[in-house]
Design an enzyme around this catalytic site. Structure first.
Site, short mmCIF file in Angstrom:
data_model
loop_
_atom_site.label_atom_id
_atom_site.label_comp_id
_atom_site.label_asym_id
_atom_site.label_seq_id
_atom_site.Cartn_x
_atom_site.Cartn_y
_atom_site.Cartn_z
CG ASN A 96 12.15 10.54 -7.98
OD1 ASN A 96 11.86 10.68 -9.17
ND2 ASN A 96 11.23 10.60 -7.03
CG HIS A 113 5.86 10.72 -1.76
ND1 HIS A 113 6.83 11.70 -1.86
CD2 HIS A 113 6.27 9.72 -2.59
CE1 HIS A 113 7.77 11.31 -2.70
NE2 HIS A 113 7.46 10.12 -3.17
#
Length: 485
Positions: free
Chosen positions: A311, A347
């Site tokens: 990521n 998240h």
């Protein structure tokens, strides 16, 4: 009426939203190929990108597109009325993060769902980053120090196209408005003639990892870790299965990022235009939006390599806009914790996110304490150079450490809810907590006693790690990869 998406979902066993997601990423390839044939100026290009990107979001989420349209509208108003105000960043940050968190509150379930909040979290970082860049640009101009990285406020059409860029609108990667501006102006075109071949390489890599993931989940699935059969395994085999499960699970993310990167490459967005001397790069290097460093990931010898390779663009974003902005705390550990907390709340609210990023902090901290001790031990380095068998044993041990314990740390992130990840940790007897908490407290002092520091040591940490892959980790902070130029 025959619905091809539902038919594919039925045949593959995947959910309808997942099939739509994969199809959308794949559709970005022909859309990008057509873009390369477009004749016209920036207005035509922006219009094509905006319309195709909007269509992809409608295909996936229908009327829920209003969430992102509202975000674009608010961003445009903020840029227009607060563009030169110190309120631009706090207002933009508060609105976008607040809206995302409210969305999580109303849509979150016990499992990971593909809903409008998934592309919205990508959008939130993109638009908050834009606010930071605009604010920084105006500050440089007020101080009489404008440079090539200063950007103007985008027009409404530019903003829509930047937000809904077809190859990245659903799953990323992140990129700056400066990169988009240079791309749309045609600055990258002379360097992207080999883009189709490079995109095909990324596409094939993505397909490979997707196939491995789909095959692997038939043997080690999420359900298996919650089953009674898993509980009956020996403790050693439980950890082996956990490592295999974690690796296969990570391949799911890697596959979609590689496919998305390939689509972005087709457009010509990914050219690295670093200034001469800033770094070594080929004149036609196209990895500027890479979200996964496959070579580093597959050759990990420490947890820090996962952070460096996985990521990448999101980590770069957090390093630039969160970690570095917390320097007023005058404490790298606090800045690191702040950056990880931001990632966790970005998240969602599930406890699993917070546990996973707390574990990341603990593991990275342990490695940064331990690694120099090994590196500065002349006797150990000499033994490793003289004993091939010892090097092989170290290699195997580090592979076990990086694969098995990465799977252990990934459990809360995937299972999300407390009762699920706690159950699995109970089954494996909380071994990771014992290792990492104990490692942070006792391991470094123990190693200093056993391996006293050599006065003339020049060995590098990677000698013990068995890898030549570099790390961009700061001491106690996330990856500080260069910001888009």
């Amino acid at each position: 009426m025959f619905n091809p998406v539902e038919a594919l979902a039925s045949v593959s066993g995947a959910s309808v939203p997942a099939i739509r997601l994969i199809l959308s990423v794949l559709l970005a390839y022909p859309i990008g190929a057509l873009y390369r044939q477009l004749k016209g100026g920036s207005t035509v290009r922006n219009l094509y990108i905006a319309l195709t990107g909007l269509s992809i979001v409608v295909f996936n989420y229908g009327t829920d597109i209003y969430h992102s349209l509202l975000a674009v509208a608010v961003t445009f108003l903020c840029n227009t009325f607060l563009g030169r105000s110190p309120l631009l960043v706090p207002v933009s940050f508060s609105y976008h993060m607040g809206y995302l968190l409210i969305g999580y509150y109303y849509t979150t379930s016990d499992t990971y769902d593909i809903k409008w909040t998934m592309p919205h979290c990508v959008l939130v970082l993109r638009l908050i980053g834009l606010a930071f860049d605009l604010s920084d640009s105006r500050t440089k101009e007020r101080n009489g120090k404008p440079d090539a990285k200063c950007i103007p406020a985008p027009t409404l059409l530019e903003l829509i196209a930047f937000t809904y860029f077809p190859a990245t609108v659903l799953v990323g990667p992140q990129f700056s408005f400066l990169r988009y501006q240079r791309f749309i102006a045609g600055a990258y075109e002379p360097h992207t003639q080999n883009a189709p071949a490079y995109a095909m390489k990324k596409f094939l890599q993505g397909v490979f990892y997707l196939v491995v993931n789909q095959v692997g989940t038939q043997y080690v699935s999420d359900a298996y870790l919650l089953s009674e059969e898993y509980e009956q395994e020996t403790l050693f085999m439980k950890h082996i299965y956990l490592g295999a499960w974690g690796r296969i699970t990570l391949y799911k993310y890697i596959s979609i990022w590689l496919l998305a990167e390939g689509a972005a490459v087709i457009y010509g967005l990914t050219y690295i235009d670093a200034k001469p001397g800033e770094r070594e790069y080929c004149s036609d290097e196209l990895s500027g939006c890479s979200n996964i460093k496959v070579g580093v990931f597959e050759n990990t010898s420490k947890y820090g390599h996962y952070v460096e390779s996985f990521n990448v663009q999101t980590n770069t974003w957090v390093a630039n806009y969160v970690y570095k902005r917390l320097r007023f705390l005058n404490n790298r550990m606090l800045s690191h914790l702040g950056a990880l907390f931001f990632l966790a709340i970005w998240h969602g609210f599930h406890s699993g996110y917070y546990i996973t990023f707390l574990l990341e902090f603990m593991v990275i901290r342990m490695e940064k304490e331990v690694e120099p001790i090994f590196a500065k031990s002349d006797k150990l380095q000499q033994l490793l150079q003289q004993q091939p068998l010892l090097r092989a044993l170290v290699f195997v041990g580090l592979k076990y450490y990086t694969i098995v314990w990465a799977g252990w740390c990934l459990v809360p992130f995937v299972f999300l809810s407390f009762h699920k990840w706690w159950h699995i940790y109970t089954v494996v007897r909380f071994s990771g907590f014992i290792l990492f908490i104990g490692g942070n407290i006792f391991l470094a002092p123990l190693l200093r006693a056993v391996l006293p520091r050599s006065s003339s040591s020049t060995a590098k940490p990677t000698t013990v790690a068995g890898s030549t892959a570099p790390t961009t980790q700061t001491a106690g902070g996330p990856s500080e990869a260069k910001k888009d130029n």
